[in-house]
Design a protein around this motif. Structure first.
Motif, PDB file in Angstrom:
ATOM      1  N   SER A   8      69.063  35.383  87.929  1.00  0.00           N
ATOM      2  CA  SER A   8      69.347  36.362  86.211  1.00  0.00           C
ATOM      3  C   SER A   8      70.666  37.470  86.784  1.00  0.00           C
ATOM      4  O   SER A   8      70.806  37.541  87.315  1.00  0.00           O
ATOM      5  N   ASP A   9      71.389  37.469  85.152  1.00  0.00           N
ATOM      6  CA  ASP A   9      71.964  38.596  85.523  1.00  0.00           C
ATOM      7  C   ASP A   9      73.481  38.405  86.278  1.00  0.00           C
ATOM      8  O   ASP A   9      73.307  39.799  86.516  1.00  0.00           O
ATOM      9  N   SER A  10      73.631  37.303  86.478  1.00  0.00           N
ATOM     10  CA  SER A  10      74.887  37.608  87.690  1.00  0.00           C
ATOM     11  C   SER A  10      75.991  38.070  87.298  1.00  0.00           C
ATOM     12  O   SER A  10      76.751  38.921  87.792  1.00  0.00           O
ATOM     13  N   HIS A  11      76.281  38.278  85.735  1.00  0.00           N
ATOM     14  CA  HIS A  11      77.740  38.463  84.107  1.00  0.00           C
ATOM     15  C   HIS A  11      78.447  38.732  85.282  1.00  0.00           C
ATOM     16  O   HIS A  11      79.997  39.104  85.811  1.00  0.00           O
ATOM     17  N   GLY A  12      78.553  37.082  85.526  1.00  0.00           N
ATOM     18  CA  GLY A  12      79.987  36.353  86.103  1.00  0.00           C
ATOM     19  C   GLY A  12      80.254  36.525  87.392  1.00  0.00           C
ATOM     20  O   GLY A  12      82.143  36.126  87.917  1.00  0.00           O
ATOM     21  N   ARG A  13      79.987  37.442  87.993  1.00  0.00           N
ATOM     22  CA  ARG A  13      80.278  37.565  89.425  1.00  0.00           C
ATOM     23  C   ARG A  13      79.929  36.484  90.611  1.00  0.00           C
ATOM     24  O   ARG A  13      78.747  37.128  90.991  1.00  0.00           O
ATOM     25  N   VAL A  36      74.896  34.739  82.250  1.00  0.00           N
ATOM     26  CA  VAL A  36      76.082  34.473  83.116  1.00  0.00           C
ATOM     27  C   VAL A  36      77.181  34.271  83.263  1.00  0.00           C
ATOM     28  O   VAL A  36      78.217  33.803  83.118  1.00  0.00           O
ATOM     29  N   ASP A  37      77.594  34.632  81.642  1.00  0.00           N
ATOM     30  CA  ASP A  37      78.964  34.661  81.322  1.00  0.00           C
ATOM     31  C   ASP A  37      79.926  33.329  80.717  1.00  0.00           C
ATOM     32  O   ASP A  37      80.684  33.738  79.900  1.00  0.00           O
ATOM     33  N   GLU A  38      79.375  32.264  81.789  1.00  0.00           N
ATOM     34  CA  GLU A  38      80.548  31.067  81.667  1.00  0.00           C
ATOM     35  C   GLU A  38      79.296  29.980  81.916  1.00  0.00           C
ATOM     36  O   GLU A  38      78.865  30.274  82.488  1.00  0.00           O
ATOM     37  N   ALA A  39      79.692  28.620  80.998  1.00  0.00           N
ATOM     38  CA  ALA A  39      78.251  27.672  81.525  1.00  0.00           C
ATOM     39  C   ALA A  39      78.479  27.059  82.998  1.00  0.00           C
ATOM     40  O   ALA A  39      79.593  27.035  84.110  1.00  0.00           O
ATOM     41  N   LEU A  40      77.282  27.495  83.756  1.00  0.00           N
ATOM     42  CA  LEU A  40      77.007  26.980  85.161  1.00  0.00           C
ATOM     43  C   LEU A  40      77.679  25.201  85.934  1.00  0.00           C
ATOM     44  O   LEU A  40      78.321  25.098  86.783  1.00  0.00           O
ATOM     45  N   GLY A 133      64.899  39.464  89.315  1.00  0.00           N
ATOM     46  CA  GLY A 133      65.970  40.620  89.545  1.00  0.00           C
ATOM     47  C   GLY A 133      67.016  39.986  88.774  1.00  0.00           C
ATOM     48  O   GLY A 133      67.876  39.321  87.890  1.00  0.00           O
ATOM     49  N   SER A 134      68.453  41.055  89.433  1.00  0.00           N
ATOM     50  CA  SER A 134      69.591  40.892  89.327  1.00  0.00           C
ATOM     51  C   SER A 134      70.032  40.341  90.354  1.00  0.00           C
ATOM     52  O   SER A 134      69.831  41.376  91.512  1.00  0.00           O
ATOM     53  N   ILE A 135      70.938  39.662  90.986  1.00  0.00           N
ATOM     54  CA  ILE A 135      71.763  39.302  91.691  1.00  0.00           C
ATOM     55  C   ILE A 135      73.228  39.745  92.041  1.00  0.00           C
ATOM     56  O   ILE A 135      73.731  40.034  92.600  1.00  0.00           O
ATOM     57  N   THR A 136      73.109  40.600  90.719  1.00  0.00           N
ATOM     58  CA  THR A 136      74.834  41.423  90.837  1.00  0.00           C
ATOM     59  C   THR A 136      74.107  42.859  90.248  1.00  0.00           C
ATOM     60  O   THR A 136      74.660  44.219  91.077  1.00  0.00           O
ATOM     61  N   LEU A 137      73.579  43.288  89.732  1.00  0.00           N
ATOM     62  CA  LEU A 137      73.512  44.597  89.021  1.00  0.00           C
ATOM     63  C   LEU A 137      72.571  44.996  89.329  1.00  0.00           C
ATOM     64  O   LEU A 137      71.571  45.056  88.003  1.00  0.00           O
ATOM     65  N   PRO A 138      71.222  45.361  90.410  1.00  0.00           N
ATOM     66  CA  PRO A 138      70.261  45.682  90.300  1.00  0.00           C
ATOM     67  C   PRO A 138      69.500  47.310  89.239  1.00  0.00           C
ATOM     68  O   PRO A 138      70.665  48.006  89.403  1.00  0.00           O
TER      69      PRO A 138
END
Length: 166
Positions: A8-13, A36-40, A133-138
């Motif tokens: 979750s919550d990768s925010h384009g990273r 995710v910001d863009e289609a996987l 959680g978040s994979i980029t912004l915990p």
């Protein structure tokens, strides 16, 4: 047994997400609970696993706000969580409302995001709540970047929260 990678919550990273996917292969399905910001499918190209993804509050792409699907012997409601009001877990998320809503849809597992704080709860009746959680912004106190590995069959569910260092 079905193995799912829960993010979750990768925010384009996307480099970190690609790294985790490479590390955890093989698995059957990638579940992304929004932001995710863009289609996987655009990010990853052709895959040898299924993708289940929903739209988060920071997404401006054509994804549904929620999905219901089977995973092993479970009925899963996947959503980001930002559309459910209240303050129980995080501003904008009322966990009681989320669980009630999932049950009203015939689900016995809820996977959500938005808080950037991992959660794994099994209620007395066996209902399961997961936030990877978040994979980029915990946002939890230890600030560990997290994702989950979920294995489900008709009888058993196992879930492990894993951390990344990128």
């Amino acid at each position: 047994m079905v193995k799912a990678l829960v993010i979750s919550d990768s925010h384009g990273r996307n480099d970190g997400m690609r790294e985790v996917i490479k590390r955890e292969k093989p698995f059957d399905v990638l579940i992304h609970s929004g932001d995710v910001d863009e289609a996987l499918e655009n990010i990853l190209g052709p895959t040898d696993f299924q993708i289940r993804s929903v739209r988060g509050n920071c997404d401006y792409i054509s994804l549904p706000y929620e999905l219901i699907f089977k995973l092993g012997g479970r009925n899963v409601l996947l959503l980001h969580g930002h559309t459910m009001g209240g303050r129980s877990i995080h501003p904008g998320i009322d966990m009681n409302s989320l669980v009630y809503y999932a049950r009203s849809k015939g689900c016995d597992m809820l996977i959500y995001g938005h808080t950037h704080i991992p959660d794994y709860t099994v209620l007395e009746d066996g209902f399961i709540i997961i936030n990877p959680g978040s994979i980029t912004l915990p946002r939890q106190s230890d600030r560990q970047k997290t994702y989950g590995v979920l294995e489900v069959d008709d009888q058993k569910v196992s879930y492990e929260l894993r951390t990344v260092a990128f």
